[in-house]
Design a protein around this motif. Structure first.
Motif, PDB file in Angstrom:
ATOM      1  N   VAL A   1      -6.618  10.613  -1.168  1.00  0.00           N
ATOM      2  CA  VAL A   1      -5.656  10.257  -0.131  1.00  0.00           C
ATOM      3  C   VAL A   1      -6.110  10.786   1.221  1.00  0.00           C
TER       4      VAL A   1
ATOM      5  N   THR B   1      -7.540  15.101  -2.592  1.00  0.00           N
ATOM      6  CA  THR B   1      -7.215  14.450  -3.856  1.00  0.00           C
ATOM      7  C   THR B   1      -5.877  14.977  -4.355  1.00  0.00           C
TER       8      THR B   1
ATOM      9  N   GLN C   1      -5.839  10.583  -7.348  1.00  0.00           N
ATOM     10  CA  GLN C   1      -6.074   9.593  -6.305  1.00  0.00           C
ATOM     11  C   GLN C   1      -6.568  10.280  -5.025  1.00  0.00           C
TER      12      GLN C   1
ATOM     13  N   PRO D   1      -3.222   6.291   0.456  1.00  0.00           N
ATOM     14  CA  PRO D   1      -4.515   6.150  -0.233  1.00  0.00           C
ATOM     15  C   PRO D   1      -5.623   5.941   0.791  1.00  0.00           C
ATOM     16  N   SER D   2      -6.735   6.628   0.598  1.00  0.00           N
ATOM     17  CA  SER D   2      -7.819   6.560   1.580  1.00  0.00           C
ATOM     18  C   SER D   2      -8.341   5.138   1.781  1.00  0.00           C
TER      19      SER D   2
ATOM     20  N   LEU E   1       1.795   6.372  -6.125  1.00  0.00           N
ATOM     21  CA  LEU E   1       0.770   7.413  -6.017  1.00  0.00           C
ATOM     22  C   LEU E   1       0.471   7.954  -7.405  1.00  0.00           C
TER      23      LEU E   1
ATOM     24  N   HIS F   1       0.850  -1.180   0.000  1.00  0.00           N
ATOM     25  CA  HIS F   1       0.000   0.000   0.000  1.00  0.00           C
ATOM     26  C   HIS F   1       0.891   1.236   0.000  1.00  0.00           C
TER      27      HIS F   1
END
Length: 451
Positions: free
Chosen positions: A273, A283, A271, A321-322, A267, A236
């Motif tokens: 985040v 974003t 995306q 990343p969320s 990344l 991740h």
């Protein structure tokens, strides 16, 4: 046998970034030939300078040796040369047409276990040497255990001094079988056994004419071809913020970028985040790499990330990343190796450095210490001294976003620091180890830094 010829298709930028640098460490018992192997590797791959070789030849003559002692290429301390042993970790940098290398030659003595942990903590591969005359001994098992604890993805068993056992295949096969069974039980994911003679150069860089029964790669061929994106590229995404760039100039009046080295994953622009530990989301509106905008960046590139929203972000925050955000916690359980001469005790007030963030912390409990002789657990030792490996429970003053070390060796690692003088006390790995003890109830809070 693995070929060392160049690939017909050129590597992409992403492939070059992920595969052209290999970090590896050597380990083994005293006099197994670690430094000689490294010296042979450097010498036969033509990776040493003339003046370095002349210095080794001079030092060898002073010791009464007729031929250069290649171990001296890494044993740089005067005490190491005088005693013929390795004391400190020796780092060397070299390259071939296929790959660049950073190698760490680590000591073999039990009392220098902390040095091996230091050298192997960032390694993609560990070379464990065994004297063919002695086979797998206790120190071999210790080094296999440390490699397993550190989650080193690739281990090479180099059965050395095959010339002293007549290059017998049966000797090599027995040692390889015993070590592979032991290391596999500890959870080492990949083991490659290679019969060598570091002194004679058999199967180090060039294939051996004395072991035609062996059809595998030489040590260098394996180092050149082993994949090294095992644990970072597919994790991740994690970006520890190192610096906030806000020039506020006429040319860039509204520029606000968050700079750092991507610790894992990749990344992309667009995306979603999350910034931890605050939990605020945004974003990615842009990524700058070497002063140029790019659409995607990956580990281990150093980048500046721009976000769509103005968020209070500072050094020590983590951009993720969320959908893949790690949990934040103030209670950390970990396997640690104590590296300082001062003991680590229950109730010890420390600073914990994780990525670019440093917070106050307390050692709440030391549930167990690993006995390296037989890999048994000594429960509730109360303290860890230099070279000890054990389990600890730590309470931090502020929440930290931590990954399990098994998932990411970069964002699952931390160090403990003495707040009085900045000395590094302990290297830690978050989560379970191969020898995880039973959970132990936390002791009551101590006075002082009480969180």
């Amino acid at each position: 046998m693995t070929s060392t010829t160049e690939p017909t298709e050129p590597l992409s930028v992403e492939q070059l970034s992920a595969t052209t640098l290999l970090r590896f460490a050597t380990a083994g018992s005293v006099d197994d030939g670690k430094s000689t192997l490294v010296g042979r590797l450097l010498h036969d791959s033509k990776s040493i300078l003339t003046d370095q070789l002349e210095a080794v030849e001079h030092a060898s003559r002073n010791r009464g040796q007729d031929t250069p002692d290649l171990a001296l290429l890494t044993d740089g301390l005067r005490a190491e040369r005088e005693q013929g042993i390795t004391i400190d970790v020796a780092y060397r940098y070299f390259a071939t047409a296929r790959r660049r290398f950073i190698l760490a030659d680590t000591p073999g003595h039990v009392q220098y276990t902390r040095n091996m942990v230091t050298g192997a903590s960032t390694a993609d591969l560990a070379v464990v040497l065994v004297d063919a005359r002695n086979g797998v001994i206790e120190q071999t098992r210790r080094h296999a255990a440390v490699a397993a604890l550190l989650r080193v993805p690739h281990v090479v068993l180099a059965v050395n001094k095959m010339d002293l056992v007549g290059y017998e295949e049966s000797v090599f096969a027995a040692i390889a079988e015993e070590f592979t069974a032991y290391a596999s039980e500890l959870g080492v994911p990949e083991i490659t056994a290679i019969p060598i003679s570091a002194l004679a150069g058999d199967n180090v860089v060039e294939p051996s004419a004395n072991m035609d029964w062996y059809g595998g790669p030489t040590v260098l061929e394996h180092l050149e071809s082993v994949p090294v994106s095992h644990d970072l590229a597919h994790c991740h995404a994690r970006l520890p913020v190192q610096y906030v760039i806000r020039p506020q100039t006429a040319e860039h009046p509204d520029y606000r970028g968050y700079a750092g080295q991507i610790a894992a994953g990749s990344l992309r622009v667009g995306q979603t985040v999350t910034v931890l530990p605050s939990g605020r989301t945004s974003t990615i509106s842009g990524i700058d790499l070497l002063g140029e905008p790019v659409d995607v960046a990956w580990t281990p590139q150093s980048v500046t990330v721009l976000l769509k929203d103005d968020i209070d972000i500072s050094r020590g925050d983590l951009i993720v990343p969320s959908k893949d955000a790690p949990p934040t916690t103030q209670d950390i359980e970990a396997t640690v190796c104590h590296v300082a001469d001062e003991a680590l005790t229950v109730g010890h007030r420390v600073l914990l450095k994780h990525g670019t963030r440093t917070v106050k912390a307390i050692v709440k409990d030391i549930p167990s210490r690993l006995t390296l002789d037989d890999l048994s657990l000594h429960p509730h030792p109360g303290r860890l001294v230099a070279n000890d490996i054990g389990r600890v429970k730590i309470r931090t003053a502020e929440p930290l976003p931590v990954d399990s070390y098994a998932d990411s060796r970069r964002t699952g690692a931390f160090i403990l620091i003495d707040p009085s003088d900045g000395t590094t006390l302990t290297a830690g790995m978050v989560g379970e180890s191969f020898a995880a003890p039973q959970p132990v109830k936390d002791e009551s809070d101590d006075d002082g830094w009480d969180f």
